[in-house]
Design a protein around this motif. Structure first.
Motif, PDB file in Angstrom:
ATOM      1  N   CYS A 135       0.916  -1.127  -0.104  1.00 13.92           N
ATOM      2  CA  CYS A 135       0.164   0.068  -0.239  1.00 13.92           C
ATOM      3  C   CYS A 135       0.820   1.292   0.020  1.00 13.92           C
ATOM      4  O   CYS A 135       0.422   2.153  -0.733  1.00 13.92           O
ATOM      5  CB  CYS A 135      -0.933   0.043   1.251  1.00 13.92           C
ATOM      6  N   PHE A 136       1.923   1.211   0.858  1.00 10.51           N
ATOM      7  CA  PHE A 136       2.740   2.369   0.863  1.00 10.51           C
ATOM      8  C   PHE A 136       3.453   2.481  -0.542  1.00 10.51           C
ATOM      9  O   PHE A 136       3.515   3.694  -0.969  1.00 10.51           O
ATOM     10  CB  PHE A 136       3.803   2.144   1.811  1.00 10.51           C
ATOM     11  N   TYR A 137       3.988   1.559  -1.333  1.00 14.52           N
ATOM     12  CA  TYR A 137       4.474   1.886  -2.428  1.00 14.52           C
ATOM     13  C   TYR A 137       3.530   2.136  -3.551  1.00 14.52           C
ATOM     14  O   TYR A 137       3.874   3.069  -4.405  1.00 14.52           O
ATOM     15  CB  TYR A 137       5.211   0.592  -3.232  1.00 14.52           C
ATOM     16  N   GLN A 138       2.243   1.765  -3.304  1.00 19.18           N
ATOM     17  CA  GLN A 138       1.125   2.229  -4.254  1.00 19.18           C
ATOM     18  C   GLN A 138       0.825   3.529  -4.193  1.00 19.18           C
ATOM     19  O   GLN A 138       0.783   4.493  -4.929  1.00 19.18           O
ATOM     20  CB  GLN A 138       0.147   1.414  -4.181  1.00 19.18           C
ATOM     21  N   ALA A 139       1.072   4.188  -2.864  1.00 24.81           N
ATOM     22  CA  ALA A 139       0.647   5.564  -2.607  1.00 24.81           C
ATOM     23  C   ALA A 139       1.763   6.312  -3.155  1.00 24.81           C
ATOM     24  O   ALA A 139       1.633   7.598  -3.674  1.00 24.81           O
ATOM     25  CB  ALA A 139       0.449   5.719  -1.247  1.00 24.81           C
ATOM     26  N   ILE A 140       2.856   5.969  -2.911  1.00 29.43           N
ATOM     27  CA  ILE A 140       4.013   6.849  -3.438  1.00 29.43           C
ATOM     28  C   ILE A 140       4.059   6.847  -5.033  1.00 29.43           C
ATOM     29  O   ILE A 140       4.303   7.892  -5.503  1.00 29.43           O
ATOM     30  CB  ILE A 140       5.610   5.944  -2.961  1.00 29.43           C
ATOM     31  N   THR A 141       3.680   5.701  -5.625  1.00 33.46           N
ATOM     32  CA  THR A 141       3.615   5.624  -7.064  1.00 33.46           C
ATOM     33  C   THR A 141       2.469   6.689  -7.806  1.00 33.46           C
ATOM     34  O   THR A 141       2.574   7.351  -8.320  1.00 33.46           O
ATOM     35  CB  THR A 141       3.255   4.449  -7.525  1.00 33.46           C
ATOM     36  N   TRP A 182       1.259   9.207  -5.788  1.00 40.99           N
ATOM     37  CA  TRP A 182       1.645  10.670  -5.616  1.00 40.99           C
ATOM     38  C   TRP A 182       2.832  11.207  -6.506  1.00 40.99           C
ATOM     39  O   TRP A 182       2.655  12.309  -7.059  1.00 40.99           O
ATOM     40  CB  TRP A 182       2.361  10.752  -4.475  1.00 40.99           C
ATOM     41  N   GLY A 183       3.711  10.292  -7.082  1.00 43.47           N
ATOM     42  CA  GLY A 183       4.724  10.639  -8.075  1.00 43.47           C
ATOM     43  C   GLY A 183       3.928  11.084  -9.218  1.00 43.47           C
ATOM     44  O   GLY A 183       4.373  11.898 -10.047  1.00 43.47           O
ATOM     45  N   VAL A 184       3.003  10.196  -9.855  1.00 42.14           N
ATOM     46  CA  VAL A 184       2.412  10.392 -10.987  1.00 42.14           C
ATOM     47  C   VAL A 184       1.498  11.914 -10.887  1.00 42.14           C
ATOM     48  O   VAL A 184       1.704  12.611 -11.940  1.00 42.14           O
ATOM     49  CB  VAL A 184       1.240   9.450 -11.525  1.00 42.14           C
ATOM     50  N   LEU A 185       1.134  11.938  -9.787  1.00 43.08           N
ATOM     51  CA  LEU A 185       0.224  13.383  -9.564  1.00 43.08           C
ATOM     52  C   LEU A 185       1.174  14.589  -9.709  1.00 43.08           C
ATOM     53  O   LEU A 185       0.928  15.630 -10.086  1.00 43.08           O
ATOM     54  CB  LEU A 185      -0.338  13.295  -8.106  1.00 43.08           C
ATOM     55  N   ALA A 186       2.430  14.455  -8.993  1.00 40.63           N
ATOM     56  CA  ALA A 186       3.405  15.417  -8.920  1.00 40.63           C
ATOM     57  C   ALA A 186       4.121  15.817 -10.182  1.00 40.63           C
ATOM     58  O   ALA A 186       4.038  16.915 -10.731  1.00 40.63           O
ATOM     59  CB  ALA A 186       4.462  15.159  -7.909  1.00 40.63           C
ATOM     60  N   LEU A 187       4.137  14.661 -10.938  1.00 41.44           N
ATOM     61  CA  LEU A 187       4.826  14.770 -12.409  1.00 41.44           C
ATOM     62  C   LEU A 187       3.665  15.435 -13.393  1.00 41.44           C
ATOM     63  O   LEU A 187       4.228  16.514 -14.148  1.00 41.44           O
ATOM     64  CB  LEU A 187       5.111  13.388 -13.083  1.00 41.44           C
ATOM     65  N   THR A 188       2.378  15.127 -13.344  1.00 39.99           N
ATOM     66  CA  THR A 188       1.521  15.972 -13.914  1.00 39.99           C
ATOM     67  C   THR A 188       1.123  17.186 -13.592  1.00 39.99           C
ATOM     68  O   THR A 188       1.101  17.979 -14.587  1.00 39.99           O
ATOM     69  CB  THR A 188       0.122  14.856 -13.753  1.00 39.99           C
ATOM     70  N   SER A 189       1.395  17.316 -12.388  1.00 33.13           N
ATOM     71  CA  SER A 189       1.507  18.968 -12.176  1.00 33.13           C
ATOM     72  C   SER A 189       2.393  19.719 -12.850  1.00 33.13           C
ATOM     73  O   SER A 189       2.396  20.722 -13.148  1.00 33.13           O
ATOM     74  CB  SER A 189       1.409  19.264 -10.430  1.00 33.13           C
TER      75      SER A 189
END
Length: 192
Positions: free
Chosen positions: A50-56, A58-65
């Protein structure tokens, strides 16, 4: 990632120095939402997954931003280039189709940098003039005007407001905004 994991586990405690960082707090909350329910007696591996899924996520969201911000900045620069090519800047005012960041304007101005002191743009049915150089501000009397008094003080009926710092004015029409700019410019030239 270890900091975020620590926040997921210990974030509520005051001894966690990153607890106050709002970005990290959002990541921590995202991780918490994905944590498995305690009733199911999850394994440590379930929590890690779950932790690694959340980080992934969040990374996609940050990159999209970041990509979205870069695209918006390029569109701003394109609008500034278009304005420079299609508008008269002899009065030191550059008219834009919409607001642009001062950084984008300065990046594109190049050889026109000494000729433009402010930008004119529409916003929400009104017009704004925003100063883009430090040596040009709207008069202090305008920026200190009480609500509803700016039109009376300036003599421009369309005048709506002047920012307290004097870097921006607003008017109900394009012509009103230009009139305010021209008055301020004339006053500034008289002071020199």
């Amino acid at each position: 990632m270890q900091y975020i994991d620590a926040l997921d586990v210990y974030g509520h405690e005051k001894n966690c120095d990153l607890y106050i960082d709002p970005v990290v707090r959002v990541v921590r909350d995202s991780v918490a939402q994905l944590n498995p329910e305690s009733e199911t007696n999850p394994s440590e591996e379930d929590y890690d997954q779950c932790f690694y899924q959340a980080i992934t996520d969040w990374g996609v969201l940050a990159l999209t931003s970041r990509v979205s911000s870069a695209l918006n900045r390029e569109l701003e620069k394109k609008r500034v280039r278009h304005a420079l090519e299609n508008h008269d800047i002899s009065n030191a005012l550059l008219e834009l189709e919409s607001r642009a960041s001062i950084a984008s304007v300065h990046e594109i101005l190049g050889e026109y940098r000494d000729k433009v002191v402010a930008i004119l743009f529409p916003t929400s049915g009104q017009w704004r003039v925003q100063c883009i150089v430090d040596h040009f501000r709207f008069p202090e009397a305008w920026s200190n005007a009480e609500d509803g008094k700016i039109a009376e003080i300036t003599g421009v009926p369309e005048a709506i407001f002047c920012h307290n710092s004097g870097h921006m004015i607003g008017a109900s029409s394009r012509d009103g905004a230009i009139a305010l700019f021209n008055k301020a410019r004339a006053l500034l030239l008289c002071e020199v």
